[in-house]
Design a protein around this motif. Structure first.
Motif, PDB file in Angstrom:
ATOM      1  N   VAL A  21       0.851  -1.184   0.000  1.00 31.69           N
ATOM      2  CA  VAL A  21       0.000   0.000   0.000  1.00 31.69           C
ATOM      3  C   VAL A  21       0.889   1.237   0.000  1.00 31.69           C
ATOM      4  N   LEU A  22       0.623   2.162  -0.926  1.00 30.13           N
ATOM      5  CA  LEU A  22       1.354   3.435  -0.985  1.00 30.13           C
ATOM      6  C   LEU A  22       0.348   4.552  -1.222  1.00 30.13           C
ATOM      7  N   LEU A  23       0.195   5.406  -0.235  1.00 31.47           N
ATOM      8  CA  LEU A  23      -0.690   6.556  -0.348  1.00 31.47           C
ATOM      9  C   LEU A  23       0.175   7.804  -0.265  1.00 31.47           C
ATOM     10  N   ARG A  24       0.013   8.685  -1.244  1.00 32.47           N
ATOM     11  CA  ARG A  24       0.927   9.815  -1.383  1.00 32.47           C
ATOM     12  C   ARG A  24       0.382  11.101  -0.763  1.00 32.47           C
ATOM     13  N   CYS A  25       1.305  11.828  -0.144  1.00 31.37           N
ATOM     14  CA  CYS A  25       0.958  13.112   0.467  1.00 31.37           C
ATOM     15  C   CYS A  25       2.140  14.057   0.310  1.00 31.37           C
ATOM     16  N   ASN A  26       1.879  15.233  -0.235  1.00 31.97           N
ATOM     17  CA  ASN A  26       2.881  16.293  -0.307  1.00 31.97           C
ATOM     18  C   ASN A  26       2.372  17.497   0.477  1.00 31.97           C
ATOM     19  N   TYR A  27       3.273  18.157   1.138  1.00 37.05           N
ATOM     20  CA  TYR A  27       2.873  19.284   1.975  1.00 37.05           C
ATOM     21  C   TYR A  27       3.489  20.580   1.468  1.00 37.05           C
TER      22      TYR A  27
END
Lengths: 114, 113
Positions: free
Chosen positions: B19-25
């Motif tokens: 599982v890979l869920l992406r988040c950029n801030y």
């Protein structure tokens, strides 16, 4: 014991009515919040209260008013309900001044305006 | 103000797969970052958080996330998906100067048998 509790869980009402949602936390936190989650699951912060002072107020219509009788409670009162107010409203709490601390959420109140 | 962007509103994996869920801030000051999970008809539950200590953060249910300042990312991973992981996942950011926690739009994780 439920840490953050909201009542009611479901609320169905007609346009133009006034309603309130209650929230209580037993975590001893100093900051409480109200979030609105729309049908697309997007979460938007509405209000934040720290020691009874409103510290965040996003561009929310003034029909919405938070009321905090004490630091364990933050109720949400909504006047003249509109269809667009239908959403799930979440109450949350966290430690004051603790940006590094997580928010604890209630189970949500699903508001349906007909 | 700080913000987060979650890439992919819907991710589907097979049971047992990564599982890979992406988040950029986006933040002008050092951020604090969080991942929350929301099961159907429930509130949000904290999975893990980054508060400027170790960049690799381990959370509940076998999830972990790595803070990468150079990439302004905080992606969530789990080596092997379970059916019970199917839920909505939210990345969130806050900064020291205020208590304003901002959430991403969420990523719905579906796990296929």
């Amino acid at each position: 014991d439920t840490a953050v509790s909201q009542t009611p869980k479901y609320l169905v009402t007609q346009m133009g009515n006034d309603k309130s949602i209650k929230c209580e936390q037993n975590l001893g936190h100093d900051t409480m919040y109200w979030y609105k989650q729309d049908s697309k699951k997007f979460l938007k912060i509405m209000f934040s209260y720290n020691n009874k002072e409103l510290i965040i107020n996003e561009t929310v219509p003034n029909r919405f008013s938070p009321k905090s009788p004490d630091k364990a409670h933050l109720n949400l009162h909504i006047n003249s309900l509109e269809l667009g107010d239908s959403a799930v409203y979440f109450c949350a709490s966290s430690q004051a001044g603790g940006a590094r601390t997580e928010a604890f959420f209630g189970q949500g109140t699903r508001l349906t305006v007909v | 103000a700080q913000s987060v962007t979650q890439l992919g509103s819907h991710v589907s994996v097979s049971e047992g797969a990564l599982v890979l869920l992406r988040c950029n801030y986006s933040s002008s000051v050092p951020p604090y970052l969080f991942w929350y999970v929301q099961y159907p008809n429930q509130g949000l539950q904290l999975l893990l958080k980054y508060t400027s200590a170790a960049t690799l953060v381990k959370g509940i249910n076998g999830f972990e996330a790595e803070f990468k300042k150079s990439e302004t990312s905080f992606h969530l991973t789990k080596p092997s998906a379970h059916m019970r992981d199917a839920a909505e996942y939210f990345c969130a950011v806050s900064v020291r100067s205020n208590n304003d926690m901002r959430f991403g739009a969420g990523t719905r994780l579906t796990v296929k048998p």
